[in-house]
Design a protein around this motif. Structure first.
Motif, PDB file in Angstrom:
ATOM      1  N   VAL A  41      -5.124  15.769  87.620  1.00  0.00           N
ATOM      2  CA  VAL A  41      -4.171  14.688  87.484  1.00  0.00           C
ATOM      3  C   VAL A  41      -5.103  13.375  86.931  1.00  0.00           C
ATOM      4  CG1 VAL A  41      -2.678  13.011  88.530  1.00  0.00           C
ATOM      5  CG2 VAL A  41      -2.343  15.448  88.975  1.00  0.00           C
ATOM      6  N   ALA A  42      -6.105  13.330  87.631  1.00  0.00           N
ATOM      7  CA  ALA A  42      -7.006  12.215  87.656  1.00  0.00           C
ATOM      8  C   ALA A  42      -7.688  12.358  86.077  1.00  0.00           C
ATOM      9  CB  ALA A  42      -8.113  11.909  88.614  1.00  0.00           C
ATOM     10  N   HIS A  43      -7.915  13.293  85.521  1.00  0.00           N
ATOM     11  CA  HIS A  43      -8.480  13.583  84.396  1.00  0.00           C
ATOM     12  C   HIS A  43      -7.673  14.655  83.513  1.00  0.00           C
ATOM     13  CE1 HIS A  43     -12.217  11.191  85.993  1.00  0.00           C
ATOM     14  NE2 HIS A  43     -11.877  11.789  87.089  1.00  0.00           N
ATOM     15  N   PRO A  44      -6.530  14.211  83.076  1.00  0.00           N
ATOM     16  CA  PRO A  44      -5.807  15.393  82.291  1.00  0.00           C
ATOM     17  C   PRO A  44      -6.249  15.560  80.939  1.00  0.00           C
ATOM     18  CG  PRO A  44      -4.744  13.193  82.521  1.00  0.00           C
ATOM     19  CD  PRO A  44      -5.928  12.903  83.341  1.00  0.00           C
ATOM     20  N   VAL A  62       7.822  23.935  80.333  1.00  0.00           N
ATOM     21  CA  VAL A  62       7.231  22.978  79.160  1.00  0.00           C
ATOM     22  C   VAL A  62       5.675  23.275  79.496  1.00  0.00           C
ATOM     23  CG1 VAL A  62       6.721  20.853  78.715  1.00  0.00           C
ATOM     24  CG2 VAL A  62       8.956  21.625  79.157  1.00  0.00           C
ATOM     25  N   ALA A  63       5.171  23.046  80.452  1.00  0.00           N
ATOM     26  CA  ALA A  63       3.557  22.908  80.691  1.00  0.00           C
ATOM     27  C   ALA A  63       2.972  24.346  80.417  1.00  0.00           C
ATOM     28  CB  ALA A  63       3.272  22.387  82.084  1.00  0.00           C
ATOM     29  N   CYS A  76      -1.967  18.890  84.716  1.00  0.00           N
ATOM     30  CA  CYS A  76      -2.425  18.156  83.289  1.00  0.00           C
ATOM     31  C   CYS A  76      -1.376  17.411  82.939  1.00  0.00           C
ATOM     32  CB  CYS A  76      -2.556  19.274  82.044  1.00  0.00           C
ATOM     33  SG  CYS A  76      -4.377  19.852  82.276  1.00  0.00           S
ATOM     34  N   MET A  77       0.082  17.903  82.556  1.00  0.00           N
ATOM     35  CA  MET A  77       1.126  17.314  82.315  1.00  0.00           C
ATOM     36  C   MET A  77       1.287  16.005  83.028  1.00  0.00           C
ATOM     37  SD  MET A  77       4.794  18.888  81.541  1.00  0.00           S
ATOM     38  CE  MET A  77       5.680  18.311  83.208  1.00  0.00           C
ATOM     39  N   ASP A  78       1.464  15.979  84.262  1.00  0.00           N
ATOM     40  CA  ASP A  78       1.638  14.985  85.218  1.00  0.00           C
ATOM     41  C   ASP A  78       0.659  13.966  84.781  1.00  0.00           C
ATOM     42  OD1 ASP A  78       3.863  16.128  86.353  1.00  0.00           O
ATOM     43  OD2 ASP A  78       2.753  16.730  88.025  1.00  0.00           O
ATOM     44  N   GLY A  79      -0.773  14.415  84.619  1.00  0.00           N
ATOM     45  CA  GLY A  79      -1.576  13.245  84.672  1.00  0.00           C
ATOM     46  C   GLY A  79      -1.483  12.609  82.977  1.00  0.00           C
ATOM     47  N   MET A  80      -1.190  13.463  82.080  1.00  0.00           N
ATOM     48  CA  MET A  80      -1.088  12.784  80.830  1.00  0.00           C
ATOM     49  C   MET A  80       0.166  12.069  80.655  1.00  0.00           C
ATOM     50  SD  MET A  80      -1.312  15.952  78.262  1.00  0.00           S
ATOM     51  CE  MET A  80      -0.943  14.662  76.789  1.00  0.00           C
ATOM     52  N   GLY A  81       1.037  11.935  81.645  1.00  0.00           N
ATOM     53  CA  GLY A  81       2.134  11.425  81.349  1.00  0.00           C
ATOM     54  C   GLY A  81       3.174  10.403  81.769  1.00  0.00           C
ATOM     55  N   PRO A  98       6.048  12.858  91.094  1.00  0.00           N
ATOM     56  CA  PRO A  98       5.527  13.971  90.572  1.00  0.00           C
ATOM     57  C   PRO A  98       4.787  14.862  91.676  1.00  0.00           C
ATOM     58  CG  PRO A  98       4.785  12.097  89.469  1.00  0.00           C
ATOM     59  CD  PRO A  98       5.621  11.740  90.412  1.00  0.00           C
ATOM     60  N   ASP A  99       4.135  14.300  92.770  1.00  0.00           N
ATOM     61  CA  ASP A  99       3.547  15.160  93.637  1.00  0.00           C
ATOM     62  C   ASP A  99       4.523  16.060  94.453  1.00  0.00           C
ATOM     63  OD1 ASP A  99       1.108  14.490  93.012  1.00  0.00           O
ATOM     64  OD2 ASP A  99       0.899  12.302  93.934  1.00  0.00           O
ATOM     65  N   GLU A 100       5.736  15.086  94.603  1.00  0.00           N
ATOM     66  CA  GLU A 100       6.562  15.833  95.758  1.00  0.00           C
ATOM     67  C   GLU A 100       7.287  16.991  94.740  1.00  0.00           C
ATOM     68  OE1 GLU A 100      10.106  13.576  96.233  1.00  0.00           O
ATOM     69  OE2 GLU A 100      11.055  14.933  97.821  1.00  0.00           O
TER      70      GLU A 100
END
Lengths: 221, 221
Positions: free
Chosen positions: A101-104, B153-154, A157-162, A195-197
């Motif tokens: 998440v930090a570096h998607p 999606v991901a 990845c998706m959460d981080g990008m987005g 997103p984390d939940e």
DNA sequence: ACCTGAACACCGTTCAAGT
DNA sequence: ACCTGAACACCGTTCAAGT
């Protein structure tokens, strides 16, 4: 400007190395975003010509893959295992998620890597081991491992990008016509809240189902 | 070369339009891969200057987002619902997956879109509706919907992008030292065999767990 | 109203040349 | 052995000019 006085011969004993370049990648990505990681930018950061990078990495893909693998080491080295399978998988998965998440954008490039990176194998070995010890048939154990890995990597990845699922989305869904979108408008206030939940909810769904699989398998034996 | 003879005034009544450009995007991506979708390539495909695209889309992101939304329409319009919630969710999810696997790079750009695309809302409305009708508390229904969406999606994007988990990976895992990687080497022959099987395994894990959630909620009432 | 074409500010990568 | 610097073949995007 002047060389370190201990070294008489040249002005820089070893300016570049794989590790120095990887550090610079992470530093630039953290400060200016991952799209700022450019060969020219990297050269400027280290006071070196952009093309000097090619002495240490075949191309940019190899550099980014190595950077991603470093993120994974840092993450994995900080996790400890307790023996409780559910706790251990949760903490391994959540640690990897945090790194991704930090570096998607960097993480994304591992996906297209042609071969697994060394630390990826370490993390996989540990996770797969925990699941295999549950006593499921190997085929189910392997699938469960793969799915947890895919879920973690891809969704994080998706959460981080987005911008996917941010405040803006909630507002747009709230503004839809209620007659054609009754469900989205009714629940718009709680949609895409955290997103984390969401990630942990899905993780627990899968762990619940795996636990049931294990129980059923034990009953049959 | 010559204009259509029915039209007397000019050589092209309406050469460009959003739909024509979207079609060209999909055509180029299918034939030459998504990285071939370039403003210049797009212009060449349509016999038009590259910069003419800017008459119809603000920038490349908007064009790609519109293209992704078109993929979703085509996919969603071909699904039919039966009333069996589990079957219906499965078929909606698998249809979306097929579209994303076939065009992962295009799909990836939707994730970074600043607002939801119109067809995305249609698909979400339908899926969320099915889950809400199960009678769960809204909070759980929303989370279950979100997690299914994110997973689909991901993971499908990732599967489509990639070499992740192909034959090459299996070989590399098999070649690891067995003493430090006992689990990976023992199961190397069955690792990363079939992305579709893995996806459905994970989907069914989540649907199983959701079904249990519904049962437990019904028992309490 | 719509398209052109030159131009701008970027990319990753190569290869001969320097030290 | 390692780094430089010019050069190549690309990008997305802008803007004045054409029709």
């Amino acid at each position: 400007m002047t060389p370190p006085r201990s070294s008489p011969q040249a002005r820089s004993p070893a300016r570049l190395s794989r590790d120095v370049l990887i550090d610079a990648c992470i530093r630039i990505a953290d400060r200016e975003g991952p799209e700022a990681v450019t060969m020219r930018r990297l050269g400027a950061e280290l006071g070196v010509d952009a093309t000097a990078v090619y002495r240490h990495f075949r191309d940019k893909d190899e550099l980014v893959a190595a950077t991603a693998d470093r993120l994974l080491t840092d993450a994995f080295d900080s996790t400890t295992f307790t023996g409780d399978w559910r706790r251990d998988i949760r903490s391994a998965v959540l640690t990897v998620r945090r790194a991704y998440v930090a570096h998607p954008r960097i993480a994304l490039m591992v996906l297209s890597a042609t071969s697994p990176m060394p630390n990826e194998a370490r993390v996989s070995e540990a996770t797969l081991g925990i699941i295999r010890r549950l006593g499921l048939p190997d085929r189910d154990a392997v699938l469960a491992f793969e799915v947890l890995e895919a879920y973690t990597v891809a969704v994080s990845c998706m959460d981080g990008m987005g911008s996917s699922g941010s405040d803006a989305w909630r507002l747009e869904y709230a503004a839809l016509p209620p007659t054609t979108f009754p469900n989205l408008t009714a629940t718009a206030t709680m949609l895409y809240a955290d997103p984390d939940e969401r990630f942990e909810f899905g993780l627990d769904l899968m762990l619940d189902a795996i636990e049931r699989l294990v129980d059923r398998h034990a009953d049959e034996a």
